[in-house]
Motif scaffolding. Sequence first.
Motif, PDB file in Angstrom:
ATOM      1  N   GLY A 154       0.795  -1.217   0.000  1.00 12.77           N
ATOM      2  CA  GLY A 154       0.000   0.000   0.000  1.00 12.77           C
ATOM      3  C   GLY A 154       0.827   1.267   0.000  1.00 12.77           C
ATOM      4  N   GLY A 155       2.126   1.164  -0.314  1.00 12.35           N
ATOM      5  CA  GLY A 155       2.989   2.328  -0.358  1.00 12.35           C
ATOM      6  C   GLY A 155       3.589   2.720   0.980  1.00 12.35           C
ATOM      7  N   MET A 156       3.241   1.994   2.042  1.00 12.78           N
ATOM      8  CA  MET A 156       3.799   2.293   3.362  1.00 12.78           C
ATOM      9  C   MET A 156       5.291   1.964   3.374  1.00 12.78           C
ATOM     10  N   PRO A 157       6.140   2.842   3.936  1.00 10.93           N
ATOM     11  CA  PRO A 157       7.570   2.510   4.030  1.00 10.93           C
ATOM     12  C   PRO A 157       7.742   1.122   4.646  1.00 10.93           C
ATOM     13  N   ILE A 158       8.621   0.341   4.039  1.00 13.10           N
ATOM     14  CA  ILE A 158       8.686  -1.071   4.370  1.00 13.10           C
ATOM     15  C   ILE A 158       9.004  -1.334   5.840  1.00 13.10           C
ATOM     16  N   GLU A 159       9.829  -0.467   6.468  1.00  8.84           N
ATOM     17  CA  GLU A 159      10.144  -0.701   7.876  1.00  8.84           C
ATOM     18  C   GLU A 159       8.917  -0.457   8.758  1.00  8.84           C
ATOM     19  N   LYS A 160       8.055   0.502   8.367  1.00  5.76           N
ATOM     20  CA  LYS A 160       6.823   0.745   9.123  1.00  5.76           C
ATOM     21  C   LYS A 160       5.826  -0.394   8.900  1.00  5.76           C
ATOM     22  N   PHE A 161       5.797  -0.895   7.680  1.00  7.71           N
ATOM     23  CA  PHE A 161       4.913  -2.022   7.387  1.00  7.71           C
ATOM     24  C   PHE A 161       5.342  -3.246   8.184  1.00  7.71           C
ATOM     25  N   TRP A 162       6.643  -3.457   8.303  1.00  7.72           N
ATOM     26  CA  TRP A 162       7.165  -4.584   9.076  1.00  7.72           C
ATOM     27  C   TRP A 162       6.664  -4.516  10.514  1.00  7.72           C
ATOM     28  N   ALA A 163       6.689  -3.321  11.093  1.00  6.89           N
ATOM     29  CA  ALA A 163       6.198  -3.151  12.460  1.00  6.89           C
ATOM     30  C   ALA A 163       4.686  -3.349  12.536  1.00  6.89           C
ATOM     31  N   ALA A 164       3.971  -2.940  11.481  1.00 12.41           N
ATOM     32  CA  ALA A 164       2.506  -3.019  11.492  1.00 12.41           C
ATOM     33  C   ALA A 164       1.988  -4.442  11.401  1.00 12.41           C
ATOM     34  N   VAL A 165       2.768  -5.334  10.812  1.00  8.43           N
ATOM     35  CA  VAL A 165       2.293  -6.716  10.622  1.00  8.43           C
ATOM     36  C   VAL A 165       3.001  -7.675  11.574  1.00  8.43           C
ATOM     37  N   ALA A 166       3.322  -7.198  12.757  1.00  5.72           N
ATOM     38  CA  ALA A 166       4.064  -8.009  13.718  1.00  5.72           C
ATOM     39  C   ALA A 166       3.281  -9.243  14.166  1.00  5.72           C
ATOM     40  N   ALA A 167       1.965  -9.245  13.967  1.00 11.46           N
ATOM     41  CA  ALA A 167       1.173 -10.401  14.376  1.00 11.46           C
ATOM     42  C   ALA A 167       1.080 -11.461  13.279  1.00 11.46           C
ATOM     43  N   VAL A 168       1.542 -11.126  12.083  1.00 10.31           N
ATOM     44  CA  VAL A 168       1.353 -12.014  10.940  1.00 10.31           C
ATOM     45  C   VAL A 168       2.548 -12.954  10.788  1.00 10.31           C
ATOM     46  N   PRO A 169       2.321 -14.262  10.772  1.00 11.20           N
ATOM     47  CA  PRO A 169       3.439 -15.193  10.565  1.00 11.20           C
ATOM     48  C   PRO A 169       4.016 -15.061   9.157  1.00 11.20           C
ATOM     49  N   ILE A 170       5.248 -15.504   8.995  1.00 10.29           N
ATOM     50  CA  ILE A 170       5.848 -15.578   7.665  1.00 10.29           C
ATOM     51  C   ILE A 170       6.162 -17.033   7.362  1.00 10.29           C
ATOM     52  N   ASN A 171       5.969 -17.406   6.121  1.00  5.96           N
ATOM     53  CA  ASN A 171       6.187 -18.788   5.701  1.00  5.96           C
ATOM     54  C   ASN A 171       7.234 -18.850   4.607  1.00  5.96           C
ATOM     55  N   TYR A 172       8.003 -19.916   4.617  1.00  5.36           N
ATOM     56  CA  TYR A 172       8.914 -20.215   3.522  1.00  5.36           C
ATOM     57  C   TYR A 172       8.090 -20.886   2.424  1.00  5.36           C
ATOM     58  N   VAL A 173       8.251 -20.452   1.183  1.00  2.14           N
ATOM     59  CA  VAL A 173       7.401 -20.970   0.107  1.00  2.14           C
ATOM     60  C   VAL A 173       7.499 -22.493  -0.033  1.00  2.14           C
ATOM     61  N   LYS A 174       8.649 -23.061   0.285  1.00  2.00           N
ATOM     62  CA  LYS A 174       8.772 -24.522   0.186  1.00  2.00           C
ATOM     63  C   LYS A 174       7.864 -25.217   1.202  1.00  2.00           C
ATOM     64  N   ASP A 175       7.670 -24.589   2.357  1.00  2.04           N
ATOM     65  CA  ASP A 175       6.734 -25.139   3.335  1.00  2.04           C
ATOM     66  C   ASP A 175       5.311 -25.056   2.805  1.00  2.04           C
ATOM     67  N   ASN A 176       4.954 -23.911   2.213  1.00  5.01           N
ATOM     68  CA  ASN A 176       3.614 -23.778   1.642  1.00  5.01           C
ATOM     69  C   ASN A 176       3.365 -24.838   0.576  1.00  5.01           C
ATOM     70  N   ALA A 177       4.337 -25.021  -0.307  1.00  2.00           N
ATOM     71  CA  ALA A 177       4.180 -25.987  -1.385  1.00  2.00           C
ATOM     72  C   ALA A 177       3.996 -27.395  -0.834  1.00  2.00           C
ATOM     73  N   GLU A 178       4.750 -27.748   0.193  1.00  2.65           N
ATOM     74  CA  GLU A 178       4.646 -29.088   0.771  1.00  2.65           C
ATOM     75  C   GLU A 178       3.289 -29.299   1.430  1.00  2.65           C
ATOM     76  N   CYS A 179       2.777 -28.272   2.111  1.00  2.09           N
ATOM     77  CA  CYS A 179       1.467 -28.394   2.750  1.00  2.09           C
ATOM     78  C   CYS A 179       0.354 -28.527   1.707  1.00  2.09           C
ATOM     79  N   ILE A 180       0.466 -27.805   0.605  1.00  2.00           N
ATOM     80  CA  ILE A 180      -0.516 -27.948  -0.474  1.00  2.00           C
ATOM     81  C   ILE A 180      -0.475 -29.361  -1.038  1.00  2.00           C
ATOM     82  N   ARG A 181       0.740 -29.887  -1.236  1.00  3.79           N
ATOM     83  CA  ARG A 181       0.877 -31.257  -1.755  1.00  3.79           C
ATOM     84  C   ARG A 181       0.231 -32.262  -0.807  1.00  3.79           C
ATOM     85  N   ILE A 182       0.486 -32.095   0.481  1.00  2.00           N
ATOM     86  CA  ILE A 182      -0.070 -33.014   1.470  1.00  2.00           C
ATOM     87  C   ILE A 182      -1.595 -32.978   1.439  1.00  2.00           C
ATOM     88  N   ALA A 183      -2.174 -31.764   1.411  1.00  2.00           N
ATOM     89  CA  ALA A 183      -3.630 -31.630   1.426  1.00  2.00           C
ATOM     90  C   ALA A 183      -4.258 -32.199   0.161  1.00  2.00           C
TER      91      ALA A 183
END
Length: 204
Positions: free
Chosen positions: A87-116
């Motif tokens: 949304g155009g927010m400076p990235i360091e401020k955005f990082w602080a704003a989404v402190a509750a949001v987990p981050i995932n490694y794409v390989k983990d996402n891909a493996e979970c999709i495969r499993i499901a």
Amino acid sequence: DGLVLKLEDATKRALEIIALHYGTPFQMGLSVPPGTENPEPHTMDVAVLRSPMMFGPFYQAMGSPMGIAAHVAAGKLDRFAGLPGYGGMPIEKFWAAVAAVPINYVKDNAECIRIAMTAKRLPHRVYNVSSGFPRAPRAQLEALLAAAPECADRMGVTPDDLPSEAMDVGFDGDLFAQDFGWRSPHTLESALSEYIDWLASHDH
């Protein structure tokens, strides 16, 4: 800025409701020849996998602060602080704003999709998918600096500039782990090191 995030969340939740409601039985747009008494039901086995922000090979959206930071660490970007984030927010401020949001490694996402997708049965209709990495931005930056200490000057932000706590919003992958026995084989440091090495010969 917060409104943009809430609108995105509302849109995703609405799509979940539509998919789950119309998926089984799938009646939306059903058409049958005139006179058919017992039309074949159109069914879809629908499940929702919720994945938070991602980083890793081939993930080109660059919406995750960690994804952008990895590009800085790999020398693909000259700086971190001041770059436009979601949304155009400076990235360091955005990082602080989404402190509750987990981050995932794409390989983990891909493996979970495969499993499901290959599971014989899905005990639940909705799953959170989480690598289980630290959520606090300070811990995330510390992991990046442990993996690539030479990028510290180019970050333009230090761990002390970022929140050390992450609000608990109840997003975890415990249900997926319970049903399928999956846990990420990566730590945040190992995932970052792997991705930074990947970026040496790839754009994303």
